[in-house]
Design a protein around this motif. Structure first.
Motif, PDB file in Angstrom:
ATOM      1  N   ARG A  12      30.600   3.016  -2.664  1.00 21.37           N
ATOM      2  CA  ARG A  12      30.060   3.516  -1.396  1.00 21.37           C
ATOM      3  C   ARG A  12      29.229   2.453  -0.685  1.00 21.37           C
ATOM      4  O   ARG A  12      29.304   2.302   0.527  1.00 21.37           O
ATOM      5  N   ALA A  13      28.444   1.723  -1.445  1.00 20.47           N
ATOM      6  CA  ALA A  13      27.589   0.693  -0.849  1.00 20.47           C
ATOM      7  C   ALA A  13      28.425  -0.395  -0.168  1.00 20.47           C
ATOM      8  O   ALA A  13      28.098  -0.841   0.935  1.00 20.47           O
ATOM      9  N   LYS A  14      29.521  -0.790  -0.823  1.00 21.13           N
ATOM     10  CA  LYS A  14      30.382  -1.815  -0.223  1.00 21.13           C
ATOM     11  C   LYS A  14      31.065  -1.299   1.033  1.00 21.13           C
ATOM     12  O   LYS A  14      31.202  -2.017   2.022  1.00 21.13           O
ATOM     13  N   VAL A  15      31.502  -0.046   1.013  1.00 23.99           N
ATOM     14  CA  VAL A  15      32.146   0.546   2.177  1.00 23.99           C
ATOM     15  C   VAL A  15      31.148   0.637   3.333  1.00 23.99           C
ATOM     16  O   VAL A  15      31.471   0.317   4.474  1.00 23.99           O
ATOM     17  N   GLN A  16      29.921   1.064   3.044  1.00 24.01           N
ATOM     18  CA  GLN A  16      28.885   1.139   4.071  1.00 24.01           C
ATOM     19  C   GLN A  16      28.615  -0.237   4.670  1.00 24.01           C
ATOM     20  O   GLN A  16      28.538  -0.395   5.888  1.00 24.01           O
ATOM     21  N   THR A  17      28.475  -1.217   3.813  1.00 24.87           N
ATOM     22  CA  THR A  17      28.207  -2.579   4.277  1.00 24.87           C
ATOM     23  C   THR A  17      29.353  -3.091   5.134  1.00 24.87           C
ATOM     24  O   THR A  17      29.130  -3.687   6.193  1.00 24.87           O
ATOM     25  N   ALA A  18      30.573  -2.847   4.704  1.00 25.25           N
ATOM     26  CA  ALA A  18      31.739  -3.311   5.469  1.00 25.25           C
ATOM     27  C   ALA A  18      31.817  -2.620   6.832  1.00 25.25           C
ATOM     28  O   ALA A  18      32.023  -3.280   7.858  1.00 25.25           O
ATOM     29  N   ALA A  19      31.632  -1.316   6.863  1.00 18.96           N
ATOM     30  CA  ALA A  19      31.719  -0.578   8.129  1.00 18.96           C
ATOM     31  C   ALA A  19      30.597  -0.988   9.078  1.00 18.96           C
ATOM     32  O   ALA A  19      30.831  -1.199  10.274  1.00 18.96           O
ATOM     33  N   ASN A  20      29.383  -1.119   8.564  1.00 16.36           N
ATOM     34  CA  ASN A  20      28.258  -1.532   9.415  1.00 16.36           C
ATOM     35  C   ASN A  20      28.438  -2.956   9.912  1.00 16.36           C
ATOM     36  O   ASN A  20      28.098  -3.273  11.053  1.00 16.36           O
ATOM     37  N   SER A  21      28.966  -3.824   9.080  1.00 17.37           N
ATOM     38  CA  SER A  21      29.217  -5.209   9.490  1.00 17.37           C
ATOM     39  C   SER A  21      30.270  -5.266  10.590  1.00 17.37           C
ATOM     40  O   SER A  21      30.106  -5.994  11.584  1.00 17.37           O
ATOM     41  N   LEU A  22      31.340  -4.498  10.428  1.00 19.50           N
ATOM     42  CA  LEU A  22      32.362  -4.428  11.477  1.00 19.50           C
ATOM     43  C   LEU A  22      31.778  -3.870  12.774  1.00 19.50           C
ATOM     44  O   LEU A  22      32.056  -4.383  13.863  1.00 19.50           O
ATOM     45  N   ALA A  23      30.959  -2.841  12.658  1.00 16.60           N
ATOM     46  CA  ALA A  23      30.357  -2.236  13.846  1.00 16.60           C
ATOM     47  C   ALA A  23      29.420  -3.217  14.550  1.00 16.60           C
ATOM     48  O   ALA A  23      29.432  -3.322  15.776  1.00 16.60           O
ATOM     49  N   GLU A  24      28.610  -3.941  13.794  1.00 17.73           N
ATOM     50  CA  GLU A  24      27.695  -4.918  14.393  1.00 17.73           C
ATOM     51  C   GLU A  24      28.468  -6.024  15.102  1.00 17.73           C
ATOM     52  O   GLU A  24      28.079  -6.462  16.187  1.00 17.73           O
ATOM     53  N   SER A  25      29.562  -6.460  14.511  1.00 20.70           N
ATOM     54  CA  SER A  25      30.395  -7.479  15.157  1.00 20.70           C
ATOM     55  C   SER A  25      30.997  -6.952  16.451  1.00 20.70           C
ATOM     56  O   SER A  25      31.026  -7.647  17.467  1.00 20.70           O
ATOM     57  N   LEU A  26      31.476  -5.723  16.416  1.00 28.87           N
ATOM     58  CA  LEU A  26      32.058  -5.108  17.600  1.00 28.87           C
ATOM     59  C   LEU A  26      31.012  -4.912  18.696  1.00 28.87           C
ATOM     60  O   LEU A  26      31.276  -5.174  19.872  1.00 28.87           O
ATOM     61  N   ILE A  27      29.820  -4.483  18.323  1.00 25.81           N
ATOM     62  CA  ILE A  27      28.741  -4.294  19.290  1.00 25.81           C
ATOM     63  C   ILE A  27      28.342  -5.632  19.909  1.00 25.81           C
ATOM     64  O   ILE A  27      28.154  -5.731  21.124  1.00 25.81           O
ATOM     65  N   ALA A  28      28.230  -6.661  19.098  1.00 31.32           N
ATOM     66  CA  ALA A  28      27.887  -7.988  19.625  1.00 31.32           C
ATOM     67  C   ALA A  28      28.957  -8.470  20.601  1.00 31.32           C
ATOM     68  O   ALA A  28      28.637  -9.041  21.652  1.00 31.32           O
ATOM     69  N   TYR A  29      30.203  -8.235  20.279  1.00 30.46           N
ATOM     70  CA  TYR A  29      31.297  -8.643  21.165  1.00 30.46           C
ATOM     71  C   TYR A  29      31.261  -7.846  22.469  1.00 30.46           C
ATOM     72  O   TYR A  29      31.414  -8.401  23.555  1.00 30.46           O
ATOM     73  N   ALA A  30      31.050  -6.549  22.351  1.00 33.05           N
ATOM     74  CA  ALA A  30      31.052  -5.684  23.533  1.00 33.05           C
ATOM     75  C   ALA A  30      29.849  -5.941  24.432  1.00 33.05           C
ATOM     76  O   ALA A  30      29.921  -5.722  25.636  1.00 33.05           O
ATOM     77  N   ASN A  31      28.748  -6.399  23.870  1.00 32.70           N
ATOM     78  CA  ASN A  31      27.525  -6.602  24.644  1.00 32.70           C
ATOM     79  C   ASN A  31      27.402  -7.985  25.265  1.00 32.70           C
ATOM     80  O   ASN A  31      26.354  -8.304  25.832  1.00 32.70           O
ATOM     81  N   ARG A  32      28.426  -8.789  25.206  1.00 33.65           N
ATOM     82  CA  ARG A  32      28.332 -10.129  25.808  1.00 33.65           C
ATOM     83  C   ARG A  32      27.998 -10.029  27.290  1.00 33.65           C
ATOM     84  O   ARG A  32      27.096 -10.698  27.787  1.00 33.65           O
ATOM     85  N   TYR A  33      28.700  -9.194  28.021  1.00 38.32           N
ATOM     86  CA  TYR A  33      28.467  -9.053  29.460  1.00 38.32           C
ATOM     87  C   TYR A  33      27.092  -8.448  29.741  1.00 38.32           C
ATOM     88  O   TYR A  33      26.350  -8.944  30.580  1.00 38.32           O
ATOM     89  N   THR A  34      26.757  -7.353  29.036  1.00 38.93           N
ATOM     90  CA  THR A  34      25.485  -6.690  29.316  1.00 38.93           C
ATOM     91  C   THR A  34      24.299  -7.572  28.937  1.00 38.93           C
ATOM     92  O   THR A  34      23.262  -7.514  29.592  1.00 38.93           O
ATOM     93  N   ASN A  35      24.440  -8.382  27.894  1.00 38.48           N
ATOM     94  CA  ASN A  35      23.353  -9.299  27.537  1.00 38.48           C
ATOM     95  C   ASN A  35      23.141 -10.344  28.623  1.00 38.48           C
ATOM     96  O   ASN A  35      21.999 -10.667  28.975  1.00 38.48           O
TER      97      ASN A  35
END
Length: 168
Positions: A12-35
């Motif tokens: 579970r810990a690895k799955v959580q880490t993987a999902a959160n890492s993917l989400a953080e990468s996606l958020i960083a990518y999506a926020n390029r314009y807004t930043n």
């Protein structure tokens, strides 16, 4: 809204880490314009605040000079002539401060909206949970149970049909 699902033979810990890492990468990518937009608006707000301070300084100096002219022993006509440019400066500064205050307020609201509304962010962090895997063994057990139920149903239907009297 984007949902990320990570499945695999991991803890579970690895799955959580993987999902959160993917989400953080996606958020960083999506926020390029807004930043970039937020940075530009923040720079404009800072510039407007500096300009506001400069205009207030102009007002302060004009008031001080007007007080000095008023306290002087100059003739009234000379006082009017000397204070005329200062009054003009005060009027122009007041007009600019009014417009600048409106622009500054709008830019500050836009900055907050850009950071809080337009930017991608987490709604909820990932949580791990155990998902029952469909193995060959469990599939066979389920198939046997379904077969048994269907077989009993067919046998009962056949029995009901065979007991019925036939027409000659």
């Amino acid at each position: 809204t984007i949902t990320i699902t990570v499945e695999g033979p991991w803890t579970r810990a690895k799955v959580q880490t993987a999902a959160n890492s993917l989400a953080e990468s996606l958020i960083a990518y999506a926020n390029r314009y807004t930043n970039l937009k937020a940075r530009l608006i923040a720079d404009r707000v800072q510039s407007e605040q500096k300009e506001m301070a400069t205009l207030r300084e102009v007002q302060t100096r004009a008031h001080a000079n007007l007080a000095a002219i008023d306290a002087s022993n100059a003739a009234p006509l000379d006082k009017v002539a000397a204070s005329s440019p200062l009054v003009s400066d005060l009027s122009a500064a007041a007009t600019q401060i009014g417009q600048l205050t409106l622009n500054l307020t709008n830019d500050q609201v836009t900055l907050v909206a850009t950071r809080d509304i337009e930017s991608a962010q987490f709604i909820s962090r990932a949580t791990g949970r155990k998902v029952s895997a469909a193995t060959r063994r469990s599939s066979l057990v389920i198939a046997a149970m379904v077969g048994l139920i269907v077989g009993v149903g067919l046998a009962l239907a056949w029995e009901a049909l065979s007991v019925r009297p036939r027409r000659a």
